[in-house]
Design a protein around this motif. Structure first.
Motif, PDB file in Angstrom:
ATOM      1  N   LEU B  10       0.854  -1.183   0.000  1.00 30.74           N
ATOM      2  CA  LEU B  10       0.000   0.000   0.000  1.00 30.74           C
ATOM      3  C   LEU B  10       0.890   1.235   0.000  1.00 30.74           C
ATOM      4  CD1 LEU B  10      -2.847   1.255   0.308  1.00 30.74           C
ATOM      5  CD2 LEU B  10      -2.533   1.054   2.778  1.00 30.74           C
ATOM      6  N   VAL B  11       0.602   2.147  -0.935  1.00 32.07           N
ATOM      7  CA  VAL B  11       1.308   3.427  -0.994  1.00 32.07           C
ATOM      8  C   VAL B  11       0.275   4.540  -1.008  1.00 32.07           C
ATOM      9  CG1 VAL B  11       2.719   4.923  -2.453  1.00 32.07           C
ATOM     10  CG2 VAL B  11       3.356   2.526  -2.177  1.00 32.07           C
ATOM     11  N   THR B  12       0.461   5.484  -0.126  1.00 33.81           N
ATOM     12  CA  THR B  12      -0.421   6.646  -0.073  1.00 33.81           C
ATOM     13  C   THR B  12       0.409   7.896  -0.345  1.00 33.81           C
ATOM     14  OG1 THR B  12      -1.846   5.551   1.531  1.00 33.81           O
ATOM     15  CG2 THR B  12      -2.065   7.936   1.329  1.00 33.81           C
ATOM     16  N   VAL B  13      -0.087   8.725  -1.244  1.00 35.84           N
ATOM     17  CA  VAL B  13       0.644   9.931  -1.613  1.00 35.84           C
ATOM     18  C   VAL B  13      -0.344  11.080  -1.776  1.00 35.84           C
ATOM     19  CG1 VAL B  13       0.508   9.469  -4.088  1.00 35.84           C
ATOM     20  CG2 VAL B  13       2.400  10.831  -3.191  1.00 35.84           C
ATOM     21  N   THR B  14       0.115  12.258  -1.523  1.00 36.55           N
ATOM     22  CA  THR B  14      -0.712  13.444  -1.694  1.00 36.55           C
ATOM     23  C   THR B  14      -0.699  13.898  -3.151  1.00 36.55           C
ATOM     24  OG1 THR B  14      -0.240  14.131   0.573  1.00 36.55           O
ATOM     25  CG2 THR B  14      -1.067  15.828  -0.929  1.00 36.55           C
ATOM     26  N   GLU B  15      -1.840  14.306  -3.622  1.00 33.65           N
ATOM     27  CA  GLU B  15      -1.978  14.789  -5.004  1.00 33.65           C
ATOM     28  C   GLU B  15      -0.911  15.832  -5.317  1.00 33.65           C
ATOM     29  OE1 GLU B  15      -5.628  16.886  -5.604  1.00 33.65           O
ATOM     30  OE2 GLU B  15      -5.613  16.598  -7.776  1.00 33.65           O
ATOM     31  N   GLY B  16      -0.289  15.669  -6.507  1.00 34.84           N
ATOM     32  CA  GLY B  16       0.721  16.619  -6.936  1.00 34.84           C
ATOM     33  C   GLY B  16       2.142  16.242  -6.559  1.00 34.84           C
ATOM     34  N   LEU B  17       2.286  15.291  -5.661  1.00 34.44           N
ATOM     35  CA  LEU B  17       3.615  14.857  -5.245  1.00 34.44           C
ATOM     36  C   LEU B  17       4.057  13.645  -6.063  1.00 34.44           C
ATOM     37  CD1 LEU B  17       3.541  15.273  -1.369  1.00 34.44           C
ATOM     38  CD2 LEU B  17       4.380  16.854  -3.131  1.00 34.44           C
ATOM     39  N   PRO B  18       5.377  13.413  -6.101  1.00 36.24           N
ATOM     40  CA  PRO B  18       5.868  12.259  -6.879  1.00 36.24           C
ATOM     41  C   PRO B  18       5.568  10.939  -6.185  1.00 36.24           C
ATOM     42  CG  PRO B  18       7.689  13.397  -5.803  1.00 36.24           C
ATOM     43  CD  PRO B  18       6.462  14.235  -5.572  1.00 36.24           C
ATOM     44  N   VAL B  19       5.524   9.904  -6.990  1.00 36.23           N
ATOM     45  CA  VAL B  19       5.270   8.574  -6.462  1.00 36.23           C
ATOM     46  C   VAL B  19       6.177   7.571  -7.175  1.00 36.23           C
ATOM     47  CG1 VAL B  19       3.373   8.144  -8.078  1.00 36.23           C
ATOM     48  CG2 VAL B  19       3.498   6.852  -5.939  1.00 36.23           C
ATOM     49  N   LYS B  20       6.592   6.574  -6.414  1.00 35.19           N
ATOM     50  CA  LYS B  20       7.424   5.499  -6.972  1.00 35.19           C
ATOM     51  C   LYS B  20       6.941   4.172  -6.423  1.00 35.19           C
ATOM     52  CE  LYS B  20      12.211   3.859  -7.281  1.00 35.19           C
ATOM     53  NZ  LYS B  20      13.615   4.079  -6.863  1.00 35.19           N
ATOM     54  N   LEU B  21       6.674   3.249  -7.310  1.00 39.78           N
ATOM     55  CA  LEU B  21       6.288   1.888  -6.918  1.00 39.78           C
ATOM     56  C   LEU B  21       7.418   0.953  -7.328  1.00 39.78           C
ATOM     57  CD1 LEU B  21       2.550   1.803  -8.093  1.00 39.78           C
ATOM     58  CD2 LEU B  21       3.534   2.751  -5.991  1.00 39.78           C
ATOM     59  N   ASN B  22       7.877   0.190  -6.373  1.00 44.98           N
ATOM     60  CA  ASN B  22       9.046  -0.653  -6.609  1.00 44.98           C
ATOM     61  C   ASN B  22       8.691  -2.012  -7.195  1.00 44.98           C
ATOM     62  OD1 ASN B  22      11.121   1.117  -5.611  1.00 44.98           O
ATOM     63  ND2 ASN B  22      10.303   0.751  -3.571  1.00 44.98           N
ATOM     64  N   LEU B  30      16.382 -14.585 -20.570  1.00 43.27           N
ATOM     65  CA  LEU B  30      17.243 -13.447 -20.890  1.00 43.27           C
ATOM     66  C   LEU B  30      16.509 -12.317 -21.601  1.00 43.27           C
ATOM     67  CD1 LEU B  30      20.484 -15.301 -22.070  1.00 43.27           C
ATOM     68  CD2 LEU B  30      20.010 -14.246 -19.849  1.00 43.27           C
ATOM     69  N   THR B  31      15.592 -12.659 -22.477  1.00 44.40           N
ATOM     70  CA  THR B  31      14.909 -11.623 -23.263  1.00 44.40           C
ATOM     71  C   THR B  31      13.413 -11.798 -23.112  1.00 44.40           C
ATOM     72  OG1 THR B  31      16.714 -11.650 -24.859  1.00 44.40           O
ATOM     73  CG2 THR B  31      14.681 -10.542 -25.508  1.00 44.40           C
ATOM     74  N   ILE B  32      12.837 -11.046 -22.216  1.00 45.61           N
ATOM     75  CA  ILE B  32      11.398 -11.131 -21.995  1.00 45.61           C
ATOM     76  C   ILE B  32      10.828  -9.728 -21.833  1.00 45.61           C
ATOM     77  CG2 ILE B  32      11.411 -13.427 -20.985  1.00 45.61           C
ATOM     78  CD1 ILE B  32      11.377 -12.169 -18.240  1.00 45.61           C
ATOM     79  N   ALA B  33       9.551  -9.607 -21.928  1.00 47.44           N
ATOM     80  CA  ALA B  33       8.887  -8.321 -21.806  1.00 47.44           C
ATOM     81  C   ALA B  33       8.400  -8.115 -20.379  1.00 47.44           C
ATOM     82  CB  ALA B  33       7.709  -8.246 -22.764  1.00 47.44           C
ATOM     83  N   PHE B  34       8.534  -6.883 -19.925  1.00 57.15           N
ATOM     84  CA  PHE B  34       8.089  -6.498 -18.591  1.00 57.15           C
ATOM     85  C   PHE B  34       6.944  -5.506 -18.719  1.00 57.15           C
ATOM     86  CE2 PHE B  34      11.270  -8.412 -15.871  1.00 57.15           C
ATOM     87  CZ  PHE B  34      12.235  -8.766 -16.796  1.00 57.15           C
ATOM     88  N   PHE B  35       6.047  -5.573 -17.758  1.00 58.06           N
ATOM     89  CA  PHE B  35       4.831  -4.777 -17.832  1.00 58.06           C
ATOM     90  C   PHE B  35       4.502  -4.165 -16.478  1.00 58.06           C
ATOM     91  CE2 PHE B  35       3.394  -6.522 -21.878  1.00 58.06           C
ATOM     92  CZ  PHE B  35       4.038  -7.745 -21.918  1.00 58.06           C
ATOM     93  N   TRP B  36       3.808  -3.056 -16.544  1.00 56.76           N
ATOM     94  CA  TRP B  36       3.025  -2.557 -15.430  1.00 56.76           C
ATOM     95  C   TRP B  36       1.561  -2.591 -15.882  1.00 56.76           C
ATOM     96  CZ3 TRP B  36       3.873  -1.722 -10.427  1.00 56.76           C
ATOM     97  CH2 TRP B  36       5.204  -1.631  -9.986  1.00 56.76           C
ATOM     98  N   TYR B  37       0.739  -3.282 -15.085  1.00 57.69           N
ATOM     99  CA  TYR B  37      -0.697  -3.300 -15.302  1.00 57.69           C
ATOM    100  C   TYR B  37      -1.353  -2.464 -14.206  1.00 57.69           C
ATOM    101  CZ  TYR B  37      -0.917  -6.941 -18.894  1.00 57.69           C
ATOM    102  OH  TYR B  37      -0.812  -7.644 -20.066  1.00 57.69           O
ATOM    103  N   SER B  73      15.386  -4.697 -11.957  1.00 55.58           N
ATOM    104  CA  SER B  73      14.325  -3.818 -11.475  1.00 55.58           C
ATOM    105  C   SER B  73      13.562  -3.182 -12.624  1.00 55.58           C
ATOM    106  CB  SER B  73      14.916  -2.728 -10.576  1.00 55.58           C
ATOM    107  OG  SER B  73      15.733  -1.849 -11.323  1.00 55.58           O
ATOM    108  N   PHE B  74      12.322  -2.808 -12.301  1.00 50.62           N
ATOM    109  CA  PHE B  74      11.448  -2.128 -13.278  1.00 50.62           C
ATOM    110  C   PHE B  74      10.488  -1.264 -12.478  1.00 50.62           C
ATOM    111  CE2 PHE B  74       9.943  -1.282 -17.355  1.00 50.62           C
ATOM    112  CZ  PHE B  74       8.615  -1.608 -17.537  1.00 50.62           C
ATOM    113  N   HIS B  75      11.024  -0.275 -11.788  1.00 55.10           N
ATOM    114  CA  HIS B  75      10.219   0.576 -10.914  1.00 55.10           C
ATOM    115  C   HIS B  75       9.342   1.525 -11.719  1.00 55.10           C
ATOM    116  CE1 HIS B  75      12.826  -1.100  -7.960  1.00 55.10           C
ATOM    117  NE2 HIS B  75      13.858  -0.284  -8.197  1.00 55.10           N
ATOM    118  N   LEU B  76       8.172   1.817 -11.177  1.00 54.60           N
ATOM    119  CA  LEU B  76       7.205   2.720 -11.817  1.00 54.60           C
ATOM    120  C   LEU B  76       7.224   4.054 -11.088  1.00 54.60           C
ATOM    121  CD1 LEU B  76       4.842   2.961 -13.913  1.00 54.60           C
ATOM    122  CD2 LEU B  76       3.321   2.322 -12.029  1.00 54.60           C
ATOM    123  N   GLN B  77       7.268   5.135 -11.851  1.00 49.46           N
ATOM    124  CA  GLN B  77       7.333   6.458 -11.242  1.00 49.46           C
ATOM    125  C   GLN B  77       6.418   7.437 -11.966  1.00 49.46           C
ATOM    126  OE1 GLN B  77      11.382   7.762  -9.928  1.00 49.46           O
ATOM    127  NE2 GLN B  77      12.108   6.057 -11.177  1.00 49.46           N
TER     128      GLN B  77
END
Lengths: 114, 110
Positions: B10-22, B30-37, B73-77
């Protein structure tokens, strides 16, 4: 964009009875999948299907589960007999290719076994 | 075996501020596709980002992620979170089947 349709959206069934979950995949997709999501938990792979055959299934895909896609019809997941622990949301997905492609998911069938 | 780890449930952030999901992963492929859903309440998961190229930034709808094979890693920001970003986010990779992490619920508050 193209959609995957799942029918029904909700199903309540008595334990021990049979249930069939239906999925209408994207029309030109060749690979089909079922995933299970228990409330508040992660998406878990059940099975994938290509060219009329199961390619891979997980430990969650019990003997009571079966899948098929008769020509021109739905891709189905049948559970017979159902158990209480089968209560979950079942998501169908399809893709045009196998590895490296993204999936199009349906909105899920919420199954409650009582 | 293959696995995806999302450290925050669970990540809680205030509107307008940056966010990062790890997101980190473990695989022998070796060669595969990564996704964020992203999955909104009572809806189907849908692709937010996709990448299979090492060290290349991928962007969509204000979100960005860079695949780093050196750190697995494939962090979402996002630089400025919006109220409408509140949803469940899954990191995943495809080895012939999609393997998902446990998911991170992002809540953006006013």
């Amino acid at each position: 964009g193209p959609k995957v349709l799942q029918i029904p959206s909700h199903q309540i069934i008595d334990m021990g009875q049979m249930v069939t979950l239906n999925c209408d995949p994207v029309s030109n997709h060749l690979y089909f999948y079922w995933y299970k999501q228990i409330l508040g938990q992660q998406m878990e792979f059940l099975v994938n299907f290509y060219n009329g055959k199961v390619m891979e299934k997980s430990k969650l895909f019990k003997d009571q589960f079966s899948v098929e896609r008769p020509d021109g019809s739905y891709f189905t997941l049948k559970i017979q007999p159902t158990a209480l622990e089968d209560s979950a949301v079942y998501f169908c997905a399809s893709s045009s290719t196998g590895a490296n492609s993204d999936y199009t998911f349906g909105s899920g069938t919420r199954l409650l076994v009582i | 075996g293959d696995s995806v780890t999302q450290t925050e449930g669970l990540v809680t952030v205030t509107e307008g501020l940056p966010v990062k999901l790890n997101c980190t992963y473990q695989t022998t492929y070796l060669t595969i596709a990564f996704f964020w859903y992203v999955q909104y309440l009572n809806e189907a998961p849908q692709v937010l980002l996709k990448s299979s190229t090492d060290n290349k930034r991928t962007e969509h709808q204000g979100f960005h992620a860079t695949l780093h094979k050196s750190s697995s890693s494939f962090h979402l920001q996002k630089s400025s979170a919006q109220l409408s970003d509140s949803a469940l986010y899954y990191c995943a990779f495809n080895t012939g089947k999609l393997t998902f992490g446990d998911g991170t619920v992002l809540t953006v508050k006013p």
